[in-house]
Design a protein around this motif. Structure first.
Motif, mmCIF file in Angstrom:
data_model
loop_
_atom_site.group_PDB
_atom_site.id
_atom_site.type_symbol
_atom_site.label_atom_id
_atom_site.label_comp_id
_atom_site.label_asym_id
_atom_site.label_seq_id
_atom_site.Cartn_x
_atom_site.Cartn_y
_atom_site.Cartn_z
ATOM 1 N N SER A 196 0.797 -1.223 0.095
ATOM 2 C CA SER A 196 -0.066 0.100 -0.055
ATOM 3 C C SER A 196 0.919 1.178 0.003
ATOM 4 O O SER A 196 2.193 1.170 0.198
ATOM 5 C CB SER A 196 -0.815 0.078 1.238
ATOM 6 O OG SER A 196 -0.026 -0.031 2.442
ATOM 7 N N PHE A 197 0.271 2.297 -0.058
ATOM 8 C CA PHE A 197 0.808 3.612 -0.207
ATOM 9 C C PHE A 197 0.216 4.609 0.552
ATOM 10 O O PHE A 197 -0.895 4.544 0.872
ATOM 11 C CB PHE A 197 1.032 4.385 -1.579
ATOM 12 C CG PHE A 197 2.188 3.463 -2.411
ATOM 13 C CD1 PHE A 197 3.362 3.438 -2.242
ATOM 14 C CD2 PHE A 197 1.589 2.585 -3.301
ATOM 15 C CE1 PHE A 197 4.343 2.802 -3.166
ATOM 16 C CE2 PHE A 197 2.371 1.551 -4.112
ATOM 17 C CZ PHE A 197 3.674 1.815 -3.961
ATOM 18 N N GLN A 198 0.986 5.637 1.194
ATOM 19 C CA GLN A 198 0.167 6.773 2.215
ATOM 20 C C GLN A 198 -0.049 8.060 1.083
ATOM 21 O O GLN A 198 0.483 8.190 0.145
ATOM 22 C CB GLN A 198 1.256 7.211 3.079
ATOM 23 C CG GLN A 198 1.552 6.108 4.077
ATOM 24 C CD GLN A 198 0.488 5.837 4.906
ATOM 25 O OE1 GLN A 198 -0.261 6.667 5.477
ATOM 26 N NE2 GLN A 198 0.280 4.719 5.205
ATOM 27 N N GLY A 242 -2.466 11.440 4.950
ATOM 28 C CA GLY A 242 -1.688 10.185 5.207
ATOM 29 C C GLY A 242 -2.524 8.998 5.303
ATOM 30 O O GLY A 242 -2.119 8.159 5.893
ATOM 31 N N LYS A 243 -3.800 9.000 4.543
ATOM 32 C CA LYS A 243 -4.565 7.874 4.440
ATOM 33 C C LYS A 243 -3.707 6.894 3.754
ATOM 34 O O LYS A 243 -3.266 7.153 2.549
ATOM 35 C CB LYS A 243 -5.750 8.487 3.760
ATOM 36 C CG LYS A 243 -6.920 6.871 3.719
ATOM 37 C CD LYS A 243 -8.085 7.448 2.914
ATOM 38 C CE LYS A 243 -9.178 6.262 2.798
ATOM 39 N NZ LYS A 243 -10.372 6.690 2.298
ATOM 40 N N GLU A 244 -3.931 5.521 4.192
ATOM 41 C CA GLU A 244 -3.444 4.221 3.645
ATOM 42 C C GLU A 244 -4.307 3.878 2.192
ATOM 43 O O GLU A 244 -5.399 3.656 2.372
ATOM 44 C CB GLU A 244 -3.349 3.190 4.537
ATOM 45 C CG GLU A 244 -2.458 2.018 3.713
ATOM 46 C CD GLU A 244 -2.209 1.066 4.903
ATOM 47 O OE1 GLU A 244 -2.910 0.036 4.758
ATOM 48 O OE2 GLU A 244 -1.317 1.021 5.476
#
Length: 276
Positions: free
Chosen positions: A170-172, A177-179
């Motif tokens: 996953s990425f931020q 800053g939500k995944e």
């Protein structure tokens, strides 16, 4: 006749008998240390180091820190990537060329770390418009800039031996800053062992978890392994054999593995010239 260089810079010959004994012993043992060889042949460790350096240059074995490994040996969990790159090199290039044919232009591809997938990257030069996501820190240098539109590297803990990251798939988000979860059209997963009992497996639990996440987020999944991995079972299972859409290798799998793959409608890919 093979030769080696002494400390004073002069060249001396490596006796053919000792060369043959060294090469045969390394081939049989798979991995040896300088001290072990010196004791076995009753020569100094400096002599052994020079002999191994020469044999490495001749392409007979692979010189490592403190010893040597056979060209056909199976890598251990702590075997560095530079040594792994030279093991089963021809088979990996064969697999890389075949696996690259599965990649469609303008698609999203996830590729896990491993020397087999570095070979895939080298054969992706004709691809265009790809979005590529990987945990390999070496793969971006192998991939032609013409092949991809976007290239992402997953974050996580740095794994020095593999020169890769291990962490969530996953990425931020840049804001808040939500995944963000990710999806792909094809996951290319190189593994260290393939067997009926153990399925596709690897020696590192965290790595297995990461590969399982890649697999879960992919529309199609291809597992990659050369024939030296057949019949092996490592500590952490990634998936059962039937979970793949494709299995890409360098020669026909053993009958027991092949039968299970066929029964689960897994497409097995290996060079036509090897097929019987």
């Amino acid at each position: 006749m093979a030769s080696a260089t002494d400390r004073d810079g002069s060249t001396r010959h490596l006796p053919a008998g000792r060369k043959a004994v060294l090469a045969a012993y390394v081939q049989e043992a798979g991995e040896v240390t300088v001290a072990e060889l010196a004791a076995r042949l009753d020569v100094s460790t400096d002599t052994i180091r020079r002999d191994l350096d020469r044999l490495d240059r001749d392409g007979v074995l692979i010189r490592t820190h403190g010893g040597a490994v056979s060209l056909s040996s199976l890598p251990q969990a702590d075997t560095g990537i530079d040594v792994r790159l030279r093991l089963q090199a021809s088979a990996k290039e064969t697999i890389g060329a075949l696996a690259a044919t599965l990649i469609q232009d303008d698609s999203v591809v996830m590729i896990n770390a491993g020397t087999t997938n570095l070979a895939v990257a080298r054969h992706m030069g004709e691809c265009r418009g790809l979005t590529v996501a990987t945990n390999s820190l070496r793969l971006p240098a192998e991939l032609s800039s013409k092949a991809y539109r976007d290239l992402y590297v997953f974050g996580g803990t740095y794994h020095q031996v593999a020169q890769a990251t291990i962490g969530p798939v996953s990425f931020q988000a840049a804001i808040g800053g939500k995944e963000l979860g990710v999806q792909c059209d094809l996951a290319l997963l190189a593994v260290g062992a393939v067997s009926v009992e153990g399925g596709y497996s690897t020696s590192n639990v965290a790595e297995a978890v990461m590969m399982s996440e890649m697999m879960a987020n992919a529309s199609r999944v291809a597992f990659l392994a050369d024939s030296s991995k057949f019949g092996r079972r490592l500590f952490a299972q990634v998936a059962e054999l039937g979970r793949a859409d494709y299995f890409v290798t360098d020669c026909a799998p053993p009958d027991e593995i092949a039968a299970l793959l066929v029964a689960n409608e897994v497409e097995v890919m290996y060079p036509p010239a090897v097929a019987s």
